[in-house]
Each structure stands twice: as C-alpha cells, then as structure tokens.
Design an enzyme around this catalytic site. Sequence first.
Site, mmCIF file in Angstrom:
data_model
loop_
_atom_site.group_PDB
_atom_site.id
_atom_site.type_symbol
_atom_site.label_atom_id
_atom_site.label_comp_id
_atom_site.label_asym_id
_atom_site.label_seq_id
_atom_site.Cartn_x
_atom_site.Cartn_y
_atom_site.Cartn_z
ATOM 1 N N GLU A 1 0.876 -1.161 0.000
ATOM 2 C CA GLU A 1 0.000 0.000 0.000
ATOM 3 C C GLU A 1 0.923 1.223 0.000
ATOM 4 O OE1 GLU A 1 -3.487 1.800 2.825
ATOM 5 O OE2 GLU A 1 -2.821 -0.242 3.218
ATOM 6 N N ARG B 1 5.329 -13.325 9.473
ATOM 7 C CA ARG B 1 5.974 -12.059 9.163
ATOM 8 C C ARG B 1 7.318 -11.983 9.871
ATOM 9 N NH1 ARG B 1 3.420 -7.314 9.899
ATOM 10 N NH2 ARG B 1 5.143 -6.290 10.942
ATOM 11 N N LYS C 1 4.645 0.443 9.230
ATOM 12 C CA LYS C 1 4.788 1.704 8.510
ATOM 13 C C LYS C 1 4.224 2.859 9.324
ATOM 14 C CE LYS C 1 3.255 -0.054 4.587
ATOM 15 N NZ LYS C 1 2.525 -0.107 3.346
HETATM 16 P P1 ATP Z 1 2.589 -2.160 7.721
HETATM 17 O O1 ATP Z 1 1.776 -2.714 8.842
HETATM 18 O O2 ATP Z 1 3.994 -1.895 8.061
HETATM 19 O O3 ATP Z 1 1.931 -1.028 7.015
HETATM 20 P P2 ATP Z 1 1.556 -3.810 5.778
HETATM 21 O O4 ATP Z 1 1.526 -5.288 5.742
HETATM 22 O O5 ATP Z 1 0.286 -3.117 6.046
HETATM 23 O O6 ATP Z 1 2.699 -3.351 6.706
HETATM 24 P P3 ATP Z 1 1.673 -3.505 2.992
HETATM 25 O O7 ATP Z 1 2.101 -2.372 2.178
HETATM 26 O O8 ATP Z 1 0.259 -3.898 2.970
HETATM 27 O O9 ATP Z 1 2.133 -3.214 4.458
HETATM 28 O O10 ATP Z 1 2.604 -4.773 2.726
HETATM 29 C C1 ATP Z 1 2.963 -5.262 1.460
HETATM 30 C C2 ATP Z 1 3.387 -6.687 1.609
HETATM 31 O O11 ATP Z 1 4.476 -6.801 2.517
HETATM 32 C C3 ATP Z 1 2.273 -7.550 2.161
HETATM 33 O O12 ATP Z 1 2.140 -8.677 1.324
HETATM 34 C C4 ATP Z 1 2.719 -7.919 3.531
HETATM 35 O O13 ATP Z 1 2.313 -9.196 3.857
HETATM 36 C C5 ATP Z 1 4.238 -7.830 3.438
HETATM 37 N N1 ATP Z 1 4.824 -7.508 4.742
HETATM 38 C C6 ATP Z 1 4.600 -6.411 5.480
HETATM 39 N N2 ATP Z 1 5.263 -6.468 6.654
HETATM 40 C C7 ATP Z 1 5.944 -7.647 6.653
HETATM 41 C C8 ATP Z 1 6.814 -8.303 7.588
HETATM 42 N N3 ATP Z 1 7.143 -7.754 8.755
HETATM 43 N N4 ATP Z 1 7.331 -9.503 7.225
HETATM 44 C C9 ATP Z 1 7.021 -10.050 6.052
HETATM 45 N N5 ATP Z 1 6.214 -9.498 5.135
HETATM 46 C C10 ATP Z 1 5.664 -8.304 5.415
HETATM 47 MG MG MG Z 2 -1.310 -2.766 4.992
#
Ligand code: ATP
Ligand code: MG
Length: 607
Positions: A63, A298, A308
Amino acid sequence: MSNKPPAPAVPAKPQNFLRGIIERDLAAGTYAGRHWAGTPGDAAHQAAGAPDPARIRTRFPPEPNGYLHVGHAKSICLNFGLARDYGGICHLRFDDTNPEKEEQEYVDAIKAAVQWLGFDWKAQGTSHLFFASDYFDFMYRAAEALIGAGLAYVDEQTPEQMRATRGDFNTPGTDSPFRARTPEQNLARFREMRDGLHADGAMVLRSKIDMASPNINLRDPALYRIKRATHHNTGDRWCIYPMYSYAHPIEDALENISHSICTLEFEDQRPFYDWVLDRLCELGLLAQPRPHQYEFGRLNLTYVITSKRKLKQLVDEKHVAGWDDPRMPTIAGLRRRGYTPEAIQLFCERIGVAKDYSWIDYSTLDGALRDDLEGKAPRAMAVLEPLKLILTNWKEVFGSEAHLEPCSAPAHPQRPELGTRDFSLGPELWIEQDDFKEVPLKGYHRLSPPRFGDDGAKVEGTLVRLKYGYVVQCTGVKKNFAGEVEAVYAKLIPDTKSGTPGADAVKTKGVITWVGVHDALPAEVRLYDRLFTEAQPDAGGRDFLSVLNPASKKVVTGYVEPSLASAKPDDKFQFERHGYFVADAKDHAPGAIVLNKITGLKDGWAK
Ligand code: ATP
Ligand code: MG
C-alpha cells in the site's frame, strides 16, 4: 576416483513449504492451461490471450502509504525470488484502493526500493507494474453481479448496530433487517450509493454469506463503503470504495496470480478470499484456475519496529532525521546505513519462511552484512578517538624532521588484484586514545611509558608495532595543567620496518593502527547504535517511544588514511579494528568526508 555425486552448479535453495506447494502445482500442471492477454483483465479478456508464458505468477502488493521496511524486504525477496526460481513472473502492484494516505512520494520510494534490492517487475520484455485502483470498474461490476445473484445486499444499520449483530466467538450473529431485500432493491440502493445520494457511512454493501458462521470473517463482511475522498489516481470519480478483503482477491485474479503469498494475520481471511473468487468464477467473471492464498510468518527483528504507521510517527515527530535516517529499518535507511542488497538477500534466505511467528535476532542481519562485505570492502586505517603520538628520534633516524617514510598495505588481504594503498609515516601520528595507558592493567600490550612497578623495580616503556610501519618504544607522556594526556612520546626502533628483513628482529606483543598527522584526512564519523533499548520495542502494546535509545547516534571527528580522498558516496570500507563504514550517500563529498558506521567486526548484539 571418488563416487561422490558432482556438486550442483547452483547451490540448492533451502526447501520451504511454499516451494513445496509450487513444485506440487507445477508437477500437477495446476496452472498450465491458463491464458494471459498481456494485461490484467476478466475471464473474457484473458481467454482471448495466448497460453500464459509465466509458469507461476506472484505479486508484491504494498500500500503506498509509507516507505518499505526490512519486513517488506522479506516479502519482496520471497515473491520475486520464487518467480525467478520457477520460471514465473512477479508483479509489483500498488494496493491503492484506500483513497486516503497514499502519495506519489511513496510510490516512487517503493519502486526505488524494489529495484535497489535487485528485482525487476519487467520480465519477458514487458512491465508488470500495476495499480489496484485501475480495477475499480471491474470491482464495481463484480459487486453488481453478486447483488444480482443474491449474494450481496445494502445494509443500512448503523456501524454500532452492525457490530452488535455480528456476535462474537461464542455467539452467532443475527441477520440484519435489510438482509432480505430483493436483488432489484439492492441494486437500486447500491447505484444510489455510487451516485452520491447517501452520506458517508450511511450504508454499506455487504456480502450475504452466513451470520452464524463460526469464522466471524464470514458473517457477511462488507464489500463497499461510502467515502467522499479524492483518490490520487481516480480523482473524485468514485465516492464508494471497495474494502481491502474484497479488493485483494479480485486484484490477484485479474492479474492471473497463481500463488498469493501474505502474512499469517490474513489466515482467517482466506475463507472469504476463496468465497469471493469462487462466486465470481461461477458467475463467469474471473478466469480459472484462480489464485490461492498462502500465509507465512511475518518478519519480526529484535530492536526494530516493522510497522509503517509507527515508522511514520518516528519521522513525523522528528525522532529521526527522515525515512532514510541510517537508524531506520526502512530499505532507504538500511541502504544509507551501508547495508547492501546482497546482504539483505542473504539475510532473507537465511531466515527462510515458516508458518509461525518468530523473532529474528538483529545479529543475523549484521552477520549477513559482514559475510557480504568481508570479501568486498577495501581495508583502511582510521582513528576515531585521536591521541597524538610523537616520535622523538625521527630526525636522528632519518636525518630530517621533514622526512616522510613511505608505507603501503594491500587494499584487501585476500584480493591482491585490488592493489595497494599508499600512505606515509611521519614524526607525528594519530593513534586511538585507548592504545595508550599510563598505568597498564595486566595483559595490556599497547603503549605505556616507563614506570616503577609495585615492587619498586623499573619497568621499561612498551614496544609496539605501528601496523605496516616500524616498532616504537613508548618513552613518556605529555600532560596539560589539568593533568590530562595531550600526547604520547615514543622512539622509533630503526631497521624494524614491516616487510623488511629486520622486521622480526624486535618482537612486540602489540600492534596498533595509526594515521599520519601530515597526511590523514579529517572525517565526520557517525556512530550508530540500536534505536530502541528493548528487544521488542512495541511488544504487549508498549508505547515504543518510551524505549527510544537516547544514545542511538554519536558523532565524532576522526582521521582516516589518505586513500579515502577518492571515496565516493556509498563506497564501503573496512576500517581495521573498527568495523564497516560507508561514505554517506547524502552528506559525503570529496574534501568533506562523512562516514556512517554500518557495524563492527564482531557481533556486538549477542548478549
Ligand atoms: P505495515 O503494517 O507496516 O503497514 P503492511 O503489511 O500493512 O505493513 P503492505 O504495504 O500492505 O504493508 O505490505 C505489502 C506486503 O508486505 C504484504 O504482502 C505484507 O504481507 C508484506 N509484509 C509487510 N510487513 C511484513 C513483515 N514484517 N514480514 C514479512 N512481510 C511483510
Ligand atoms: Mg497494509
């Protein structure tokens, strides 16, 4: 003759459950019959295309609401790595269905991060960079189709009523009074929502599944909400936006994704993912075979925050200097700190993927960095806490106070092809403050002056080798009025120069690094420590700001050997005894050396 099998040309990648699933699908030909029209699209669009040239399709779907962090790096390495290893293609898809919080700055930073890590969404001559908001028209059409099939309805309960009728783990939910509306009524209402006839939050479109399902995620989850917000791509065209859990499976299906890999939090959402895709396949809207979702644990890294939202808070509240502050676990921050793409890839390979939650020790990342840089980074000498060493017999030995004695050292001890570094020894040198002790403890083998021991007997000043130079003997110390050490005196022992026949004539127990006062270059050196004092900064709902390390950054002015005059931003070095350093990408310039410490030579994290 050995009967051992020959070593494989490419080292086998460690097996993991995702590789197992993909290999099983490839062997079974699960996705062999798919068609791909060259762009994302619905069933009819893809059916008109050629057989899909990609054996599998994966995607990385960020995102665009912040910078990517080390957790995303794991997902990038995983998705792009699997596509590479199995003759597939990985898409970079911006999941921009949420109109708020998304910015071009983040889109650009995410693209830069993926490329810097060594991956490319261009494959087989075409780009696979997609935006989920390009699928809004299809998502809307699919929603109307679900309504027509009696699989969705407009619910006008208030959010509180909806929460109350949803039930909980022990209690089934109860049907909304609006659940029994006819498809015609629902369609008319949904179009009114689209046309802006209702206020934000006045109603939602819900799937019609089962209010008594033991999986709460299947109790008629929402598909669309009303939200008047300007979208960075579609502007004010829409005032209704799809929910993430409805949009995501559709995005995957339109893009012919075969293996949709996400983190474990989404495990409970999988039945709904399947429901959306199965219904839209049955309605003939989406191509088959459809994507499947698989979850992995994760990445949690000690002393690091991987959210983020929280990272944004650190930036917005100026606890760090920006998204690319070298203390940040963002890819931009890791890059500026001096981590290499190869080290991050190696780290991701080593930690592997598993179906459970775990914390990885930060030292694993640093270990990968050392393993990458050990063979690459040129060596150099640097003095970070300078103390002057004066060689009192210089003129006597070399005939002139102005004489400079040339010295050289290999740029890299195991890589002679990298050549040598040249510098010179002069009458005044910079050494590390802790290479001198006026009264040494037992076992200290660096510089200390002549003194009287506990038994009253005279102890000679120590003999120490100046690395790549001569042996010197400490003769005394110069102090100021306050009694602080200002300089150390020593005499040079002639004919002991490293690499000459006489070098071993005088044995020393200590070797110290140094740079010449006459040719050393001053450098701003930024020494970084962990950003948090607790291994799990936000565990158990703790306010992570309360455990910020106040000493996470220390700036010193040191001296480096003259070979660094040609250092360019991003160049990396191993300073003997100190560790790995990088010329700062933003602030370093020829003539104004600015270095970031990446990490030490040994693991400083393990307790
Ligand atoms: P955040 O909570 O930091 O915003 P998010 O998962 O909401 O992380 P996205 O932009 O939706 O952020 O993530 C893109 C991809 O990265 C998703 O497929 C998510 O599963 C993966 N991802 C995010 N954080 C991790 C992590 N700590 N370990 C492995 N994969 C991750
Ligand atoms: Mg997200």
